[in-house]
Scaffold this motif. Structure first.
Motif: not given
Length: 183
Positions: A71, A77-82, A74-75, A85
């Motif tokens: 988990r 990874a979301k932070r990296r994507i944000q 995954n958090q 962007r």
């Protein structure tokens, strides 16, 4: 050709069969894996109760700890994507205002900002890889600890004559096959 009013269409006639087929395709692999898991565990427990406990001893910590660590990955990874962007938007803004950047002589500031953002993204990626490889290490360690427990716990009854070497080896082979339904 359309069906007459009040008559079901072809899809409506076949819908119960299609629904059953989709349900079967989705659930059959899981049911087979569950059946294998129960069969292997029953076999191991029938060989020796303590070997059965050794076989399941490390699954609860693994089932509790690995998802918690995953988990966090995954958090990140979301932070990296944000962050990526946001960096992409910033690059678009700088390119859109290239004449202002040249006119105000802020190229060094923009390059420093880009370098800082890239460093942040790199740091997040390194953290993701460290955590991901730790999860793999921990999962492999817990998986490989079970045969050690088998020989540790099963060795004593073999020495005492309460369990045959063949039963210990058979339980070990069943435990090896137990890994694929568990995963």
């Amino acid at each position: 050709m359309t069906p007459a009013p009040g008559q079901p269409g072809a899809l409506a006639r076949w819908w119960p069969h299609l629904r059953w087929l989709v349900w079967l395709a989705a659930t059959t692999p899981a049911l087979i894996q569950l059946g294998l898991l129960v069969t292997y565990m029953t076999f191991i427990f029938m060989q020796n109760f303590w070997l059965g406990l050794a076989a399941v001893a490390l699954y609860p910590p693994q089932a509790w700890l690995i998802p918690k660590l995953q988990r966090k990955i995954n958090q990140l990874a979301k932070r990296r994507i944000q962050t990526t962007r946001e960096f992409s938007d910033r690059i678009g803004d700088v390119i859109g205002g290239a004449t202002e950047v040249r006119a105000n002589d802020t190229m060094r500031y923009e390059l420093a900002d880009a370098s800082h953002r890239l460093g942040t993204i790199y740091g997040i990626r390194v953290d993701i890889y460290k955590r991901k490889f730790f999860v793999k290490f921990l999962n492999n360690f817990l998986t490989q600890m079970t045969p050690f427990l088998f020989f540790s716990i099963g060795g004593y009854p073999v020495i005492q004559g309460q369990l045959s070497v063949g039963a210990l080896v058979a339980a070990l082979a069943a435990q090896k096959d137990l890994l694929s339904p568990w995963n």
